[in-house]
Design a protein around this motif. Structure first.
Motif, PDB file in Angstrom:
ATOM      1  N   LEU A   7     -13.128 -10.494  -1.590  1.00  0.00           N
ATOM      2  CA  LEU A   7     -14.159 -10.955  -0.699  1.00  0.00           C
ATOM      3  C   LEU A   7     -15.359 -11.649  -1.674  1.00  0.00           C
ATOM      4  N   TRP A   8     -15.793 -12.893  -1.079  1.00  0.00           N
ATOM      5  CA  TRP A   8     -16.852 -13.399  -1.709  1.00  0.00           C
ATOM      6  C   TRP A   8     -17.958 -13.729  -0.866  1.00  0.00           C
ATOM      7  N   THR A   9     -19.234 -13.699  -1.204  1.00  0.00           N
ATOM      8  CA  THR A   9     -20.498 -13.872  -0.381  1.00  0.00           C
ATOM      9  C   THR A   9     -20.520 -15.472  -0.397  1.00  0.00           C
ATOM     10  N   ASP A  10     -19.927 -16.156  -0.699  1.00  0.00           N
ATOM     11  CA  ASP A  10     -20.010 -17.732  -0.758  1.00  0.00           C
ATOM     12  C   ASP A  10     -18.759 -18.401  -0.516  1.00  0.00           C
ATOM     13  N   ALA A  11     -18.707 -19.532   0.056  1.00  0.00           N
ATOM     14  CA  ALA A  11     -17.609 -20.387   0.122  1.00  0.00           C
ATOM     15  C   ALA A  11     -16.830 -20.712  -0.936  1.00  0.00           C
ATOM     16  N   ASN A  12     -15.584 -21.047  -0.974  1.00  0.00           N
ATOM     17  CA  ASN A  12     -14.832 -21.397  -2.178  1.00  0.00           C
ATOM     18  C   ASN A  12     -14.911 -20.429  -3.288  1.00  0.00           C
ATOM     19  N   MET A  13     -14.704 -18.893  -2.826  1.00  0.00           N
ATOM     20  CA  MET A  13     -14.543 -18.157  -3.792  1.00  0.00           C
ATOM     21  C   MET A  13     -15.513 -18.010  -4.858  1.00  0.00           C
ATOM     22  N   GLN A  14     -16.963 -18.449  -4.180  1.00  0.00           N
ATOM     23  CA  GLN A  14     -18.122 -18.175  -5.355  1.00  0.00           C
ATOM     24  C   GLN A  14     -19.114 -17.204  -4.611  1.00  0.00           C
ATOM     25  N   GLY A  15     -20.110 -17.100  -5.594  1.00  0.00           N
ATOM     26  CA  GLY A  15     -21.127 -16.061  -5.125  1.00  0.00           C
ATOM     27  C   GLY A  15     -20.490 -14.710  -5.834  1.00  0.00           C
ATOM     28  N   ILE A  16     -21.010 -13.616  -5.152  1.00  0.00           N
ATOM     29  CA  ILE A  16     -20.826 -12.296  -5.562  1.00  0.00           C
ATOM     30  C   ILE A  16     -19.302 -11.816  -4.927  1.00  0.00           C
ATOM     31  N   ALA A  17     -18.653 -11.370  -5.790  1.00  0.00           N
ATOM     32  CA  ALA A  17     -17.274 -10.911  -5.453  1.00  0.00           C
ATOM     33  C   ALA A  17     -17.175  -9.586  -5.528  1.00  0.00           C
ATOM     34  N   GLY A  18     -16.379  -8.963  -4.585  1.00  0.00           N
ATOM     35  CA  GLY A  18     -15.939  -7.609  -4.546  1.00  0.00           C
ATOM     36  C   GLY A  18     -14.492  -7.459  -4.176  1.00  0.00           C
ATOM     37  N   ILE A  19     -13.790  -6.505  -4.733  1.00  0.00           N
ATOM     38  CA  ILE A  19     -12.554  -6.045  -4.404  1.00  0.00           C
ATOM     39  C   ILE A  19     -12.463  -4.944  -3.378  1.00  0.00           C
ATOM     40  N   LEU A  20     -11.789  -5.326  -2.463  1.00  0.00           N
ATOM     41  CA  LEU A  20     -11.500  -4.182  -1.404  1.00  0.00           C
ATOM     42  C   LEU A  20     -10.135  -3.318  -1.800  1.00  0.00           C
ATOM     43  N   ASP A  21     -10.550  -2.163  -2.095  1.00  0.00           N
ATOM     44  CA  ASP A  21      -9.376  -1.256  -2.557  1.00  0.00           C
ATOM     45  C   ASP A  21      -9.353  -0.065  -1.654  1.00  0.00           C
ATOM     46  N   ILE A  22      -8.216   0.474  -1.571  1.00  0.00           N
ATOM     47  CA  ILE A  22      -8.000   1.530  -0.854  1.00  0.00           C
ATOM     48  C   ILE A  22      -7.211   2.779  -1.784  1.00  0.00           C
ATOM     49  N   GLN A  23      -7.382   3.941  -1.246  1.00  0.00           N
ATOM     50  CA  GLN A  23      -6.449   5.125  -2.091  1.00  0.00           C
ATOM     51  C   GLN A  23      -5.116   5.266  -1.508  1.00  0.00           C
ATOM     52  N   ASN A  24      -5.166   4.888   0.099  1.00  0.00           N
ATOM     53  CA  ASN A  24      -3.968   5.321   0.441  1.00  0.00           C
ATOM     54  C   ASN A  24      -3.542   4.070   1.469  1.00  0.00           C
ATOM     55  N   VAL A  25      -2.303   3.670   1.658  1.00  0.00           N
ATOM     56  CA  VAL A  25      -1.816   2.589   2.379  1.00  0.00           C
ATOM     57  C   VAL A  25      -0.745   3.333   3.336  1.00  0.00           C
ATOM     58  N   PRO A  26      -0.915   3.207   4.650  1.00  0.00           N
ATOM     59  CA  PRO A  26      -1.869   2.570   5.297  1.00  0.00           C
ATOM     60  C   PRO A  26      -3.143   3.211   5.277  1.00  0.00           C
ATOM     61  N   THR A  27      -4.134   2.743   5.735  1.00  0.00           N
ATOM     62  CA  THR A  27      -5.563   3.182   5.848  1.00  0.00           C
ATOM     63  C   THR A  27      -6.145   3.023   7.207  1.00  0.00           C
ATOM     64  N   CYS A  29     -10.109   2.774   8.926  1.00  0.00           N
ATOM     65  CA  CYS A  29     -10.982   1.750   8.729  1.00  0.00           C
ATOM     66  C   CYS A  29     -12.182   1.829   7.533  1.00  0.00           C
ATOM     67  N   LEU A  30     -12.189   0.589   6.833  1.00  0.00           N
ATOM     68  CA  LEU A  30     -13.164   0.591   5.936  1.00  0.00           C
ATOM     69  C   LEU A  30     -14.352  -0.094   6.267  1.00  0.00           C
ATOM     70  N   ASN A  31     -15.564   0.502   6.378  1.00  0.00           N
ATOM     71  CA  ASN A  31     -16.802  -0.092   6.833  1.00  0.00           C
ATOM     72  C   ASN A  31     -17.366  -0.681   5.429  1.00  0.00           C
ATOM     73  N   PHE A  32     -17.907  -1.935   5.434  1.00  0.00           N
ATOM     74  CA  PHE A  32     -18.635  -2.431   4.191  1.00  0.00           C
ATOM     75  C   PHE A  32     -19.793  -1.843   4.271  1.00  0.00           C
ATOM     76  N   VAL A  33     -20.430  -2.105   2.859  1.00  0.00           N
ATOM     77  CA  VAL A  33     -21.734  -1.430   2.459  1.00  0.00           C
ATOM     78  C   VAL A  33     -22.477  -2.568   1.618  1.00  0.00           C
ATOM     79  N   GLY A  34     -23.814  -2.206   1.654  1.00  0.00           N
ATOM     80  CA  GLY A  34     -24.782  -3.103   0.830  1.00  0.00           C
ATOM     81  C   GLY A  34     -24.565  -4.660   0.942  1.00  0.00           C
ATOM     82  N   THR A  35     -24.322  -5.481  -0.085  1.00  0.00           N
ATOM     83  CA  THR A  35     -24.136  -6.641  -0.185  1.00  0.00           C
ATOM     84  C   THR A  35     -23.159  -7.305   0.713  1.00  0.00           C
ATOM     85  N   PHE A  36     -22.256  -6.765   0.994  1.00  0.00           N
ATOM     86  CA  PHE A  36     -21.031  -7.160   1.609  1.00  0.00           C
ATOM     87  C   PHE A  36     -21.241  -7.160   3.151  1.00  0.00           C
ATOM     88  N   VAL A  37     -22.158  -6.361   3.793  1.00  0.00           N
ATOM     89  CA  VAL A  37     -22.069  -6.377   5.257  1.00  0.00           C
ATOM     90  C   VAL A  37     -22.526  -7.851   5.669  1.00  0.00           C
TER      91      VAL A  37
END
Length: 92
Positions: A7-27, A29-37
């Motif tokens: 995920l990125w905070t700006d268009a065209n994959m710019q700005g602050i980037a974050g990886i959405l990762d999980i421990q178990n699939v299927p999962t 709901c994951l609530n975003f925190v901090g910068t990504f909300v």
């Protein structure tokens, strides 16, 4: 951890980037925190997963579903720009 999306905070994959990762699939709901909300402007879902992104915490509200190996470079001008708060991902 299994990386399922980036995920990125700006268009065209710019700005602050974050990886959405999980421990178990299927999962659950994951609530975003901090910068990504309510600040996501571009998304890439990695191969092998399908993700649903929601406007409200707890995987509630409007839903944007993205298929395996897809991306949206610019959410600007859509209802999804800076409005995503949670996600749920499953194997594709």
């Amino acid at each position: 951890m299994i990386e399922v999306a980036e995920l990125w905070t700006d268009a065209n994959m710019q700005g602050i980037a974050g990886i959405l990762d999980i421990q178990n699939v299927p999962t659950c709901c994951l609530n975003f925190v901090g910068t990504f909300v309510d600040s996501i402007s571009s998304i890439e879902v990695f191969g092998g997963f399908t993700c649903a992104f929601f406007t409200d915490p707890g995987c509630q509200g409007s839903m944007l579903t993205m298929q395996s190996g897809t991306y949206i470079a610019n959410l600007q001008g859509t209802a999804w720009q800076d409005s995503i708060s949670s996600a749920s991902c499953d194997p594709a």
